[in-house]
Design a protein around this motif. Sequence first.
Motif, short mmCIF file in Angstrom:
data_model
loop_
_atom_site.label_atom_id
_atom_site.label_comp_id
_atom_site.label_asym_id
_atom_site.label_seq_id
_atom_site.Cartn_x
_atom_site.Cartn_y
_atom_site.Cartn_z
N LEU A 14 0.83 -1.20 0.00
CA LEU A 14 0.00 0.00 0.00
C LEU A 14 0.87 1.25 0.00
CD1 LEU A 14 -3.00 1.23 0.57
CD2 LEU A 14 -2.11 1.46 2.89
N VAL A 15 1.84 1.29 0.89
CA VAL A 15 2.73 2.45 0.99
C VAL A 15 3.53 2.62 -0.30
CG1 VAL A 15 4.75 3.36 2.20
CG2 VAL A 15 2.84 2.41 3.50
N ALA A 16 4.00 1.52 -0.88
CA ALA A 16 4.76 1.59 -2.12
C ALA A 16 3.90 2.15 -3.26
CB ALA A 16 5.30 0.21 -2.49
N MET A 17 2.63 1.73 -3.32
CA MET A 17 1.71 2.24 -4.34
C MET A 17 1.53 3.75 -4.19
SD MET A 17 -1.21 -0.74 -4.20
CE MET A 17 -2.42 0.23 -5.10
N ALA A 18 1.30 4.20 -2.96
CA ALA A 18 1.09 5.63 -2.72
C ALA A 18 2.34 6.43 -3.06
CB ALA A 18 0.69 5.86 -1.26
N ASN A 19 3.50 5.92 -2.68
CA ASN A 19 4.75 6.64 -2.96
C ASN A 19 5.04 6.71 -4.45
OD1 ASN A 19 5.36 7.30 -0.32
ND2 ASN A 19 6.49 5.41 0.05
N ALA A 20 4.63 5.67 -5.20
CA ALA A 20 4.86 5.67 -6.64
C ALA A 20 4.03 6.74 -7.34
CB ALA A 20 4.52 4.30 -7.22
N LEU A 21 2.91 7.12 -6.74
CA LEU A 21 2.02 8.12 -7.35
C LEU A 21 2.18 9.51 -6.76
CD1 LEU A 21 -1.28 6.01 -7.54
CD2 LEU A 21 0.25 6.60 -9.43
N SER A 22 2.95 9.61 -5.68
CA SER A 22 3.10 10.90 -5.00
C SER A 22 4.43 11.55 -5.36
CB SER A 22 3.02 10.70 -3.48
OG SER A 22 3.29 11.92 -2.82
N PRO A 23 4.40 12.73 -5.98
CA PRO A 23 5.64 13.39 -6.37
C PRO A 23 6.38 14.06 -5.21
CG PRO A 23 3.77 14.77 -6.93
CD PRO A 23 3.21 13.48 -6.40
N SER A 24 5.66 14.34 -4.14
CA SER A 24 6.29 15.10 -3.05
C SER A 24 6.22 14.37 -1.70
CB SER A 24 5.62 16.48 -2.92
OG SER A 24 4.22 16.33 -2.78
N VAL A 25 5.00 14.04 -1.26
CA VAL A 25 4.84 13.40 0.05
C VAL A 25 5.30 11.94 -0.03
CG1 VAL A 25 3.21 12.75 1.85
CG2 VAL A 25 2.90 14.89 0.59
N LYS A 26 6.06 11.51 0.96
CA LYS A 26 6.49 10.12 1.04
C LYS A 26 5.84 9.47 2.25
CE LYS A 26 8.82 10.03 -2.66
NZ LYS A 26 8.23 9.28 -3.80
N TYR A 27 5.11 8.40 1.98
CA TYR A 27 4.39 7.70 3.03
C TYR A 27 5.27 6.62 3.63
CZ TYR A 27 0.51 10.12 0.86
OH TYR A 27 -0.32 11.10 0.35
N LYS A 28 5.06 6.36 4.91
CA LYS A 28 5.89 5.37 5.61
C LYS A 28 5.01 4.44 6.44
CE LYS A 28 9.88 8.48 6.06
NZ LYS A 28 10.81 9.15 7.02
N PHE A 29 5.55 3.26 6.68
CA PHE A 29 4.88 2.33 7.58
C PHE A 29 5.93 1.58 8.39
CE2 PHE A 29 3.43 -2.07 8.41
CZ PHE A 29 2.45 -1.76 9.35
N HIS A 30 5.78 1.62 9.69
CA HIS A 30 6.67 0.89 10.59
C HIS A 30 5.82 -0.07 11.41
CE1 HIS A 30 9.92 3.61 9.57
NE2 HIS A 30 9.14 4.63 9.86
N LYS A 31 6.16 -1.33 11.35
CA LYS A 31 5.41 -2.31 12.13
C LYS A 31 5.56 -2.03 13.62
CE LYS A 31 4.98 -6.35 9.16
NZ LYS A 31 3.51 -6.40 9.27
N MET A 32 4.47 -2.22 14.33
CA MET A 32 4.47 -2.03 15.78
C MET A 32 5.22 -3.19 16.42
SD MET A 32 1.12 -1.37 18.13
CE MET A 32 1.23 -0.48 19.67
#
Length: 206
Positions: A14-32
């Motif tokens: 999910l995060v990789a998909m969003a980052n591929a489409l986002s030119p500026s904001v970079k989304y992150k996910f860290h497992k708890m």
Amino acid sequence: MIQITCASPNENELVAMANALSPSVKYKFHKMEQCKDKLEAVEYVFEMLSPAMFFLLEKGIKLLIVTLGSNGVFICCKEHTNFIKDQCKCKQTPFSAQLLEKLDWNFPSNTPVNLCGESSSRTCVFHLPAISASVISLTGAGDCLVGGVLSALCGGLDIIRSVAVGVAIAKASVESEANIPDNISAESVADDAKRILISAKKLWCK
């Protein structure tokens, strides 16, 4: 341009998909780290993933089914979204027909979540829990989940019930050595789907 209607990524996809489409904001996910409280874990994951989910809906994806492993799944979509344009063109297999017959009487009438509001454009996120399974192999579980969802949608169930069916069939998959189990009990899937649906929760709707 081809528009993606539905996607079923895990957290990292999910995060990789969003980052591929986002030119500026970079989304992150860290497992708890280790967390025994399931509710706390789900809330943490939602807080981490919701920006990426909402961004992808803004980009045109109509339905996100985010798989969370032992934490279940998130369903993210607009309230008024119609997934099946022509019900008559949907084909049922003998198993799906048998399953839907079981579900007709097995699903509770007063479901704890629903996807209504034909004139609304609110974004909704639901959480459906995973149920305990005796895991033999995880291979094929994602395909079984998506296949179960599509089969149930074609049978006329709404998206919430359809994903519950998908999760139940994915459970049957991980308990089998085969990627796609040869023998799945429609009655067992219906029972598991009911258990999942009863524990489903609406996390967000704005």
